[in-house]
Design a protein around this motif. Structure first.
Motif, short mmCIF file in Angstrom:
data_model
loop_
_atom_site.label_atom_id
_atom_site.label_comp_id
_atom_site.label_asym_id
_atom_site.label_seq_id
_atom_site.Cartn_x
_atom_site.Cartn_y
_atom_site.Cartn_z
N ARG A 265 38.30 54.58 30.83
CA ARG A 265 39.12 53.38 30.68
C ARG A 265 38.69 52.47 29.52
O ARG A 265 39.53 51.97 28.80
CB ARG A 265 39.12 52.59 31.98
N ASN A 266 37.43 52.27 29.36
CA ASN A 266 37.01 51.39 28.27
C ASN A 266 36.59 52.11 27.02
O ASN A 266 36.49 51.54 25.96
CB ASN A 266 35.84 50.52 28.73
N ALA B 175 42.63 51.09 36.31
CA ALA B 175 41.22 50.88 36.66
C ALA B 175 40.79 51.86 37.75
O ALA B 175 41.56 52.19 38.65
CB ALA B 175 41.02 49.45 37.15
N GLU B 176 39.57 52.30 37.64
CA GLU B 176 39.08 53.37 38.51
C GLU B 176 39.10 53.00 40.00
O GLU B 176 39.54 53.77 40.85
CB GLU B 176 37.66 53.74 38.09
N LEU B 177 38.62 51.79 40.30
CA LEU B 177 38.55 51.42 41.71
C LEU B 177 39.95 51.29 42.31
O LEU B 177 40.18 51.62 43.46
CB LEU B 177 37.74 50.12 41.88
N LYS B 178 40.85 50.85 41.48
CA LYS B 178 42.23 50.71 41.93
C LYS B 178 42.81 52.09 42.25
O LYS B 178 43.46 52.29 43.27
CB LYS B 178 43.02 50.05 40.81
N LYS C 42 44.87 45.65 49.81
CA LYS C 42 44.30 45.10 48.57
C LYS C 42 42.78 45.17 48.58
O LYS C 42 42.15 44.95 49.61
CB LYS C 42 44.73 43.64 48.40
N MET C 43 42.22 45.47 47.41
CA MET C 43 40.78 45.47 47.28
C MET C 43 40.28 44.02 47.35
O MET C 43 40.74 43.18 46.60
CB MET C 43 40.45 46.10 45.92
N VAL C 44 39.37 43.73 48.27
CA VAL C 44 38.88 42.35 48.35
C VAL C 44 37.42 42.20 47.92
O VAL C 44 36.96 41.10 47.63
CB VAL C 44 39.08 41.71 49.75
N PHE D 100 33.80 44.77 46.34
CA PHE D 100 33.30 46.12 46.09
C PHE D 100 31.85 46.08 45.64
O PHE D 100 31.34 45.04 45.24
CB PHE D 100 34.14 46.83 45.02
N MET E 68 39.73 41.37 28.25
CA MET E 68 40.38 41.82 29.48
C MET E 68 41.28 40.73 30.08
O MET E 68 41.71 40.84 31.21
CB MET E 68 39.34 42.22 30.52
N ASP F 228 35.85 45.11 34.82
CA ASP F 228 37.24 45.52 34.80
C ASP F 228 37.82 45.53 36.22
O ASP F 228 38.89 44.97 36.49
CB ASP F 228 37.20 46.94 34.22
N SER F 229 37.10 46.15 37.14
CA SER F 229 37.58 46.26 38.52
C SER F 229 37.65 44.88 39.19
O SER F 229 38.55 44.62 39.99
CB SER F 229 36.66 47.16 39.33
N PHE F 230 36.71 44.03 38.84
CA PHE F 230 36.69 42.69 39.42
C PHE F 230 37.95 41.92 39.01
O PHE F 230 38.63 41.31 39.84
CB PHE F 230 35.44 41.95 38.96
N GLU G 180 40.72 43.14 38.03
CA GLU G 180 41.85 43.82 38.67
C GLU G 180 42.01 43.28 40.10
O GLU G 180 43.11 43.05 40.57
CB GLU G 180 41.53 45.32 38.70
N MET G 181 40.87 43.06 40.74
CA MET G 181 40.89 42.58 42.11
C MET G 181 41.42 41.14 42.19
O MET G 181 42.10 40.77 43.13
CB MET G 181 39.45 42.63 42.64
N ARG H 69 43.57 39.80 40.21
CA ARG H 69 44.98 39.67 39.78
C ARG H 69 45.96 39.82 40.92
O ARG H 69 45.68 40.47 41.90
CB ARG H 69 45.28 40.74 38.72
#
Ligand code: SF4
Lengths: 254, 325
Positions: A67-68, A79-82, A116-118, A120, B219, B318-320, B322-323, B325
């Motif tokens: 991704r980056n 995004a990977e976690l998504k 939704k991811m809250v 991680f 980002m 990045d993931s943060f 995303e979270m 948003r």
């Protein structure tokens, strides 16, 4: 048909799928994949999908370490976690759970609420609870990875603060005369010990367990019995991130 | 006129009143083109691998850069590694002066520390208070710059960081520093508003990474609150100098910091907090307290050596976002 790609640090997972399910899947060693099918272009990596030989598809969505750093030309990158959250929801039909993904080098724990991811957590500078550690240990014990990951009774005490130094510790235990099943159970138990604090702080009643490590039975069973939670291993644990990418193609959800 | 190296924010008024030049060793270290080599230099001298990179950098700055006459080391309220840093500097013949922030913010004890420093540097309260007046003026300009960051969205998170963090030593020259901030404020008047949708707070020690702020901006997020840096700049204007250093949150317990952070989360309308921790730093333990006490998503990132962000950290940032948003 949609194509989802998960560019992991050790393997590249690729699925061809639609709403009905997974049609085809491939797993490549990461370096081999780049060497055989990739070409650096002006705007990123150009993947020669024709020679990958997975047939026709309408859209590519990719994720992973790329991704980056790496951009696949023509692909939407998420995004990977998504990707992993979407994959886990689609595979299990669940909306509230904690996702535990143990891959080749990475461990991820993601708390999901109402889809939704809250929160991680990921491992930082250590691979001691990952597939790479298990592979090393299996080699030392002279058994297959599948066999290693089946033992959980009478685990030998191991500290394993490092995926590499774990080897010499294990050899020390062999010399002390422990049996292979006890040693293997010890190896599996160290994985549990490493991830336990992360699972504690991001707790749910249901844990969806994915990544290559989830293919073995023992670790999931230990998590379930020690933490008193339900552990769900979806049909394609290793392909979960790639599946998430595929699902994103038509769902576009966040 | 001597160059007095400092290991963190100290009552700089006293150094200036004695007509010495304060030099924040952290700033010298982190802006050095060979910052990484400075860390390695300390390791070559025998510093353990598993000790914070800042301490090693500070050691090498003093030993290798050679223009520091005396080191004023904070032995309480900053970092216990500073004790051993002082000792290893003494070992190679560097003169050091200790300074201690009383853990319980005791007014008399803090005043006593200041008195001793005044005596050691051969100045007096009258001169010190004159410098304080002078610095109050500069500090109010920095506070304005900070306001322009969060309220008017005209200043980037990095500039906000840089100006505030420089208030530990005013870059060794208060007049020049004031000109810099004046010019900056003038330029800012006609700047375009930042439009990033996510507003972040940065807490913890300043980052050893040099591209953290720019990566967030790339980002689509921006830092509108720099906790410790703002403390270095001492935004609360009070008459009494001892009181000023009692209000300063950083060298005392974590709970006072939390109160300060909570207030700013509200005021600045933050979406999330980035807690930066340094590898091998005792302050990492406090992460669990922040997570317990602050009701806002927190991303903890850890840095070790100077330089750019690594791929794993970028992935987490990045993931943060995303979270959020
Ligand atoms: S980062 Fe932590 S360990 Fe390093 S000098 Fe600062 S307080 Fe000490």
């Amino acid at each position: 048909m949609f194509c989802g790609i998960d560019l992991g640090s050790r393997s590249v997972k690729l699925v061809i799928m639609d709403q009905e399910g997974v049609n085809r899947s491939e797993i490549f060693e990461t370096v081999q994949f780049y060497r055989n099918y990739g070409q650096p272009g002006k705007n990123g990596l150009i993947v020669d999908f024709a020679s990958v030989g997975v047939g026709e598809f309408d859209k590519v969505v990719a994720t992973g370490y790329g991704r980056n750093t790496i951009n696949i030309v023509g692909a939407t990158v998420i995004a990977e976690l998504k990707a992993h959250v979407i994959g886990a929801m689609w595979q299990t039909g669940l909306n509230n759970f904690t996702l535990l993904d143990l891959g080749g080098q990475d461990s991820k724990v993601i708390k999901v609420r109402k889809g939704k991811m809250v929160d991680f957590a990921t491992n930082d500078k250590c691979a001691a609870s990952t597939g790479r550690y298990l592979e090393n240990m299996a080699t030392v014990l002279g058994i297959s990875l599948a066999e290693l990951s089946s033992y959980k009774e009478n685990p030998v005490e191991l500290s394993a603060t490092c995926a590499i130094f774990g080897e010499s510790e294990l050899i020390g235990r062999i010399v002390e005369g422990y049996s292979v099943p006890e040693l293997a159970a010890g190896v599996n138990y160290t994985i549990f010990k490493r991830i336990k604090p992360m699972l504690h702080s991001l707790a749910s009643e249901v844990i969806v367990f994915t990544g290559g490590v989830a293919l073995g039975k023992a670790i999931g069973q230990t998590i379930s019995s020690e933490l008193g939670v339900e552990v769900v291993v979806p049909k394609y644990p290793q392909l979960n991130g790639a599946i998430g990418c595929g699902v994103y193609s038509w769902e576009k959800r966040g | 006129m001597a160059n007095i190296g400092i290991t963190t924010t100290v009552p700089v008024e006293i150094i200036l009143a004695a007509e010495n030049v304060p030099v924040d060793l952290n700033n010298v270290f982190i802006t050095d083109k060979e910052a990484n080599r400075l860390v390695e230099g300390a390791e070559d001298a025998g510093y353990p691998r598993n000790i914070c990179g800042w301490i090693k950098g500070l050691y090498s700055v003093v030993v290798e850069r050679g223009n520091i006459d005396t080191v004023l080391a904070v032995t309480q309220g900053d970092c216990s590694n500073t004790h051993a840093l002082m000792e290893t500097l003494q070992l190679v013949g560097v003169e050091t002066i200790p300074f201690a922030y009383p853990f319980d913010r005791d007014y008399d004890l803090l005043k006593l520390q200041m008195d001793k420093l005044i005596t050691a540097l051969k100045t007096d309260w009258e001169q010190v208070m004159a410098v304080k007046k002078r610095l109050d003026g500069v500090r109010s300009k920095i506070a304005e710059m900070d306001r322009l960051t969060w309220q008017e969205n005209l200043v980037s998170g990095w500039d906000n960081h840089l100006f505030q963090v420089s208030c530990s030593d005013f870059n060794g020259n208060v007049n020049e520093f004031e000109q810099d901030i004046d010019q900056f404020l003038l330029k800012t008047k006609s700047a375009n508003e930042f439009t990033e949708d996510i507003r972040l707070g940065y807490i913890g020690v300043p980052p050893i990474f040099n591209d953290l702020y720019s990566h967030f901006e790339k980002m689509g997020a921006r830092v509108v609150f720099n906790e410790v840096q703002r403390q270095f700049a001492m935004p609360y204007q009070v008459e009494d100098l001892v009181e000023q250093y009692r209000l300063y949150t950083y060298p005392y317990g974590v709970f006072q910091r939390i109160e300060d952070i909570k207030g700013e989360i509200e005021k600045r309308n933050l979406d999330g907090i980035v807690h930066y921790v340094q590898s091998f730093c005792f302050r990492q333990i406090e992460d669990m307290i922040f997570r317990e006490k602050l009701d806002i998503p927190i991303l903890t990132i850890e840095g070790d050596k100077p330089g750019k962000l690594d791929a794993r950290t970028k992935l987490r940032m990045d993931s943060f976002l995303e979270m959020l948003r």
